[in-house]
Every structure is written in C-alpha cells, then in structure tokens.
Write a protein that holds these residues in place. Structure first.
Motif, PDB file in Angstrom:
ATOM      1  N   LYS A 105       0.838  -1.205   0.000  1.00 59.15           N
ATOM      2  CA  LYS A 105       0.000   0.000   0.000  1.00 59.15           C
ATOM      3  C   LYS A 105       0.869   1.249   0.000  1.00 59.15           C
ATOM      4  O   LYS A 105       0.542   2.244  -0.664  1.00 59.15           O
ATOM      5  CB  LYS A 105      -0.953  -0.004   1.206  1.00 59.15           C
ATOM      6  CG  LYS A 105      -2.108  -0.966   1.044  1.00 59.15           C
ATOM      7  CD  LYS A 105      -3.023  -0.934   2.252  1.00 59.15           C
ATOM      8  CE  LYS A 105      -4.225  -1.850   2.075  1.00 59.15           C
ATOM      9  NZ  LYS A 105      -5.113  -1.835   3.262  1.00 59.15           N
ATOM     10  N   SER A 106       1.969   1.220   0.712  1.00 60.02           N
ATOM     11  CA  SER A 106       2.905   2.345   0.716  1.00 60.02           C
ATOM     12  C   SER A 106       3.498   2.557  -0.681  1.00 60.02           C
ATOM     13  O   SER A 106       3.645   3.694  -1.139  1.00 60.02           O
ATOM     14  CB  SER A 106       4.016   2.088   1.735  1.00 60.02           C
ATOM     15  OG  SER A 106       4.990   3.094   1.686  1.00 60.02           O
ATOM     16  N   LEU A 107       3.819   1.452  -1.354  1.00 60.88           N
ATOM     17  CA  LEU A 107       4.310   1.562  -2.728  1.00 60.88           C
ATOM     18  C   LEU A 107       3.250   2.206  -3.612  1.00 60.88           C
ATOM     19  O   LEU A 107       3.556   3.118  -4.393  1.00 60.88           O
ATOM     20  CB  LEU A 107       4.687   0.179  -3.271  1.00 60.88           C
ATOM     21  CG  LEU A 107       5.119   0.134  -4.737  1.00 60.88           C
ATOM     22  CD1 LEU A 107       6.384   0.949  -4.969  1.00 60.88           C
ATOM     23  CD2 LEU A 107       5.299  -1.314  -5.185  1.00 60.88           C
ATOM     24  N   LEU A 108       2.011   1.754  -3.473  1.00 58.23           N
ATOM     25  CA  LEU A 108       0.932   2.314  -4.288  1.00 58.23           C
ATOM     26  C   LEU A 108       0.789   3.817  -4.064  1.00 58.23           C
ATOM     27  O   LEU A 108       0.657   4.588  -5.019  1.00 58.23           O
ATOM     28  CB  LEU A 108      -0.388   1.601  -4.002  1.00 58.23           C
ATOM     29  CG  LEU A 108      -1.602   2.103  -4.791  1.00 58.23           C
ATOM     30  CD1 LEU A 108      -1.396   1.968  -6.290  1.00 58.23           C
ATOM     31  CD2 LEU A 108      -2.856   1.366  -4.340  1.00 58.23           C
ATOM     32  N   GLU A 109       0.832   4.241  -2.807  1.00 62.82           N
ATOM     33  CA  GLU A 109       0.719   5.671  -2.505  1.00 62.82           C
ATOM     34  C   GLU A 109       1.833   6.466  -3.179  1.00 62.82           C
ATOM     35  O   GLU A 109       1.611   7.585  -3.660  1.00 62.82           O
ATOM     36  CB  GLU A 109       0.770   5.897  -0.993  1.00 62.82           C
ATOM     37  CG  GLU A 109      -0.460   5.436  -0.247  1.00 62.82           C
ATOM     38  CD  GLU A 109      -0.298   5.542   1.272  1.00 62.82           C
ATOM     39  OE1 GLU A 109       0.666   6.189   1.741  1.00 62.82           O
ATOM     40  OE2 GLU A 109      -1.134   4.955   1.979  1.00 62.82           O
ATOM     41  N   THR A 110       3.019   5.889  -3.226  1.00 61.92           N
ATOM     42  CA  THR A 110       4.179   6.585  -3.785  1.00 61.92           C
ATOM     43  C   THR A 110       4.115   6.695  -5.304  1.00 61.92           C
ATOM     44  O   THR A 110       4.544   7.701  -5.867  1.00 61.92           O
ATOM     45  CB  THR A 110       5.478   5.867  -3.357  1.00 61.92           C
ATOM     46  OG1 THR A 110       5.540   5.877  -1.923  1.00 61.92           O
ATOM     47  CG2 THR A 110       6.713   6.532  -3.925  1.00 61.92           C
ATOM     48  N   TYR A 117       2.331   1.369 -14.775  1.00 60.38           N
ATOM     49  CA  TYR A 117       2.848   0.023 -14.568  1.00 60.38           C
ATOM     50  C   TYR A 117       3.046  -0.271 -13.082  1.00 60.38           C
ATOM     51  O   TYR A 117       2.612  -1.305 -12.584  1.00 60.38           O
ATOM     52  CB  TYR A 117       4.165  -0.194 -15.326  1.00 60.38           C
ATOM     53  CG  TYR A 117       4.809  -1.512 -14.951  1.00 60.38           C
ATOM     54  CD1 TYR A 117       4.271  -2.714 -15.408  1.00 60.38           C
ATOM     55  CD2 TYR A 117       5.913  -1.563 -14.115  1.00 60.38           C
ATOM     56  CE1 TYR A 117       4.827  -3.924 -15.040  1.00 60.38           C
ATOM     57  CE2 TYR A 117       6.479  -2.773 -13.743  1.00 60.38           C
ATOM     58  CZ  TYR A 117       5.931  -3.947 -14.212  1.00 60.38           C
ATOM     59  OH  TYR A 117       6.469  -5.158 -13.838  1.00 60.38           O
ATOM     60  N   LEU A 118       3.701   0.645 -12.387  1.00 65.85           N
ATOM     61  CA  LEU A 118       3.953   0.418 -10.959  1.00 65.85           C
ATOM     62  C   LEU A 118       2.665   0.458 -10.151  1.00 65.85           C
ATOM     63  O   LEU A 118       2.524  -0.284  -9.166  1.00 65.85           O
ATOM     64  CB  LEU A 118       4.974   1.430 -10.428  1.00 65.85           C
ATOM     65  CG  LEU A 118       6.389   1.251 -10.980  1.00 65.85           C
ATOM     66  CD1 LEU A 118       7.296   2.364 -10.473  1.00 65.85           C
ATOM     67  CD2 LEU A 118       6.947  -0.112 -10.624  1.00 65.85           C
ATOM     68  N   GLU A 119       1.726   1.285 -10.545  1.00 65.88           N
ATOM     69  CA  GLU A 119       0.412   1.292  -9.880  1.00 65.88           C
ATOM     70  C   GLU A 119      -0.261  -0.065 -10.031  1.00 65.88           C
ATOM     71  O   GLU A 119      -0.767  -0.625  -9.050  1.00 65.88           O
ATOM     72  CB  GLU A 119      -0.513   2.342 -10.514  1.00 65.88           C
ATOM     73  CG  GLU A 119      -0.496   3.684  -9.875  1.00 65.88           C
ATOM     74  CD  GLU A 119      -1.601   4.573 -10.439  1.00 65.88           C
ATOM     75  OE1 GLU A 119      -2.798   4.228 -10.281  1.00 65.88           O
ATOM     76  OE2 GLU A 119      -1.267   5.616 -11.023  1.00 65.88           O
ATOM     77  N   GLU A 120      -0.263  -0.583 -11.245  1.00 67.72           N
ATOM     78  CA  GLU A 120      -0.916  -1.872 -11.493  1.00 67.72           C
ATOM     79  C   GLU A 120      -0.190  -2.999 -10.771  1.00 67.72           C
ATOM     80  O   GLU A 120      -0.822  -3.910 -10.231  1.00 67.72           O
ATOM     81  CB  GLU A 120      -1.007  -2.154 -12.996  1.00 67.72           C
ATOM     82  CG  GLU A 120      -1.961  -1.224 -13.719  1.00 67.72           C
ATOM     83  CD  GLU A 120      -3.371  -1.228 -13.143  1.00 67.72           C
ATOM     84  OE1 GLU A 120      -3.915  -2.324 -12.886  1.00 67.72           O
ATOM     85  OE2 GLU A 120      -3.924  -0.129 -12.922  1.00 67.72           O
ATOM     86  N   PHE A 121       1.135  -2.945 -10.752  1.00 67.47           N
ATOM     87  CA  PHE A 121       1.902  -3.944 -10.015  1.00 67.47           C
ATOM     88  C   PHE A 121       1.526  -3.905  -8.536  1.00 67.47           C
ATOM     89  O   PHE A 121       1.228  -4.936  -7.927  1.00 67.47           O
ATOM     90  CB  PHE A 121       3.413  -3.712 -10.180  1.00 67.47           C
ATOM     91  CG  PHE A 121       4.254  -4.610  -9.319  1.00 67.47           C
ATOM     92  CD1 PHE A 121       4.429  -5.948  -9.643  1.00 67.47           C
ATOM     93  CD2 PHE A 121       4.849  -4.116  -8.163  1.00 67.47           C
ATOM     94  CE1 PHE A 121       5.194  -6.778  -8.833  1.00 67.47           C
ATOM     95  CE2 PHE A 121       5.612  -4.935  -7.348  1.00 67.47           C
ATOM     96  CZ  PHE A 121       5.786  -6.273  -7.685  1.00 67.47           C
ATOM     97  N   ALA A 122       1.530  -2.707  -7.959  1.00 64.81           N
ATOM     98  CA  ALA A 122       1.204  -2.559  -6.530  1.00 64.81           C
ATOM     99  C   ALA A 122      -0.219  -3.039  -6.252  1.00 64.81           C
ATOM    100  O   ALA A 122      -0.460  -3.752  -5.268  1.00 64.81           O
ATOM    101  CB  ALA A 122       1.385  -1.107  -6.091  1.00 64.81           C
ATOM    102  N   ARG A 123      -1.153  -2.674  -7.099  1.00 63.98           N
ATOM    103  CA  ARG A 123      -2.546  -3.109  -6.904  1.00 63.98           C
ATOM    104  C   ARG A 123      -2.661  -4.633  -6.959  1.00 63.98           C
ATOM    105  O   ARG A 123      -3.371  -5.238  -6.157  1.00 63.98           O
ATOM    106  CB  ARG A 123      -3.453  -2.476  -7.953  1.00 63.98           C
ATOM    107  CG  ARG A 123      -3.700  -1.008  -7.739  1.00 63.98           C
ATOM    108  CD  ARG A 123      -4.625  -0.427  -8.815  1.00 63.98           C
ATOM    109  NE  ARG A 123      -4.590   1.012  -8.822  1.00 63.98           N
ATOM    110  CZ  ARG A 123      -5.202   1.788  -7.946  1.00 63.98           C
ATOM    111  NH1 ARG A 123      -5.902   1.248  -6.979  1.00 63.98           N
ATOM    112  NH2 ARG A 123      -5.104   3.094  -8.020  1.00 63.98           N
TER     113      ARG A 123
END
Length: 144
Positions: A105-110, A117-123
């Motif tokens: 979740k912290s990664l997603l916020e960042t 790509y990083l949003e989808e990975f984090a999700r």
C-alpha cells in the motif's frame, strides 16, 4: 501525471524485497516445524508461500533494476518465537502478511499518478496479500 520519485520508490521496493526474502526463510522454517494430523496440507501451504515470496522478491528486483536501482542483499529482521503450534505459526503468518499488505500500500501511494505500470503492479500485489490475509483468517477460525 506527476513525476515518479525514483529514490523513494527504490527505497520502498528494497524494503519490500528484504521483507519478501525474509518470507522465504520464515515460511520454509514454518513448513519444517508443523506437526500433527493435518501436517501434510499445512506443510504444502507453507512451501507454496515460500515459493511465492521468492517470486515476489524476484519481481521486485526486476523492477528495481529497471529503475536503475540496486537490489538489496539483506533480508528483513526476523524474530524466532520458538512457538510452533499450528495456531501460533498461522498467527505469526497473518501478522507477516498484514505487514506485507501495508508495504505494498505504501508503494501504491508513492507511485499513484506517476507510473501506470507500478500502480498496477502494486494493486496486483495488494490483491494477493489481501487474499493471503483472508485465507489465514479462515485457517485460524477452527482455533478460536
């Protein structure tokens, strides 16, 4: 879209990688410590969790190097409780999975609005960790 904070993203990814590598050790240890009549399916569950943690660490490492980061050689600190009942092991696993969920979740916020790509990975990782949390809660129900 906003600019991706590369250093913060790399730092979070390295923390996640350390935590996932610790999960490999943790779940391997748990698979060795399970005893009792339900040992075989629980051992298989923990071995699968260890393999999945390794896969997650490798995925994170690939992203890190793609961002020109340097993947860590460390693993997150682990405390040995010397409690090895199935209930204790499952409870510790749930705690571990909750922390993993928070890290993703912290990664997603960042990365939100900075990298699709990083949003989808984090999700995707959040979804997997939420599923693990639910599964562990269901496994713990018989012990209450």
């Amino acid at each position: 879209m906003q600019e991706l904070d590369h250093q913060k993203t790399i730092d979070i990814l390295n923390s996640i990688m350390e935590f996932e590598l610790a999960g490999v050790v943790r779940y391997t240890h748990y698979s060795l410590m399970v005893t009792g009549p339900n040992r075989i399916p629980i051992v298989a569950f923990f071995k699968a969790q260890a393999s999945e943690s390794l896969l997650h660490a490798q995925q994170v490492g690939e992203i890190l190097t793609g961002l020109e980061g340097h993947p860590t050689l460390r693993i997150a600190p682990m405390e040995e409780t010397f409690k090895h009942t199935v209930k204790d092991i499952l409870t510790e696993s749930l705690s571990h999975e909750k922390k993993a969920l928070d890290m993703y979740k912290s990664l997603l916020e960042t990365v939100t609005d900075a990298s699709i790509y990083l949003e989808e990975f984090a999700r995707g990782m959040i979804g997997q960790e939420e599923m693990h949390n639910l599964e562990l809660k269901k496994m713990l129900r018989d012990f209450s």
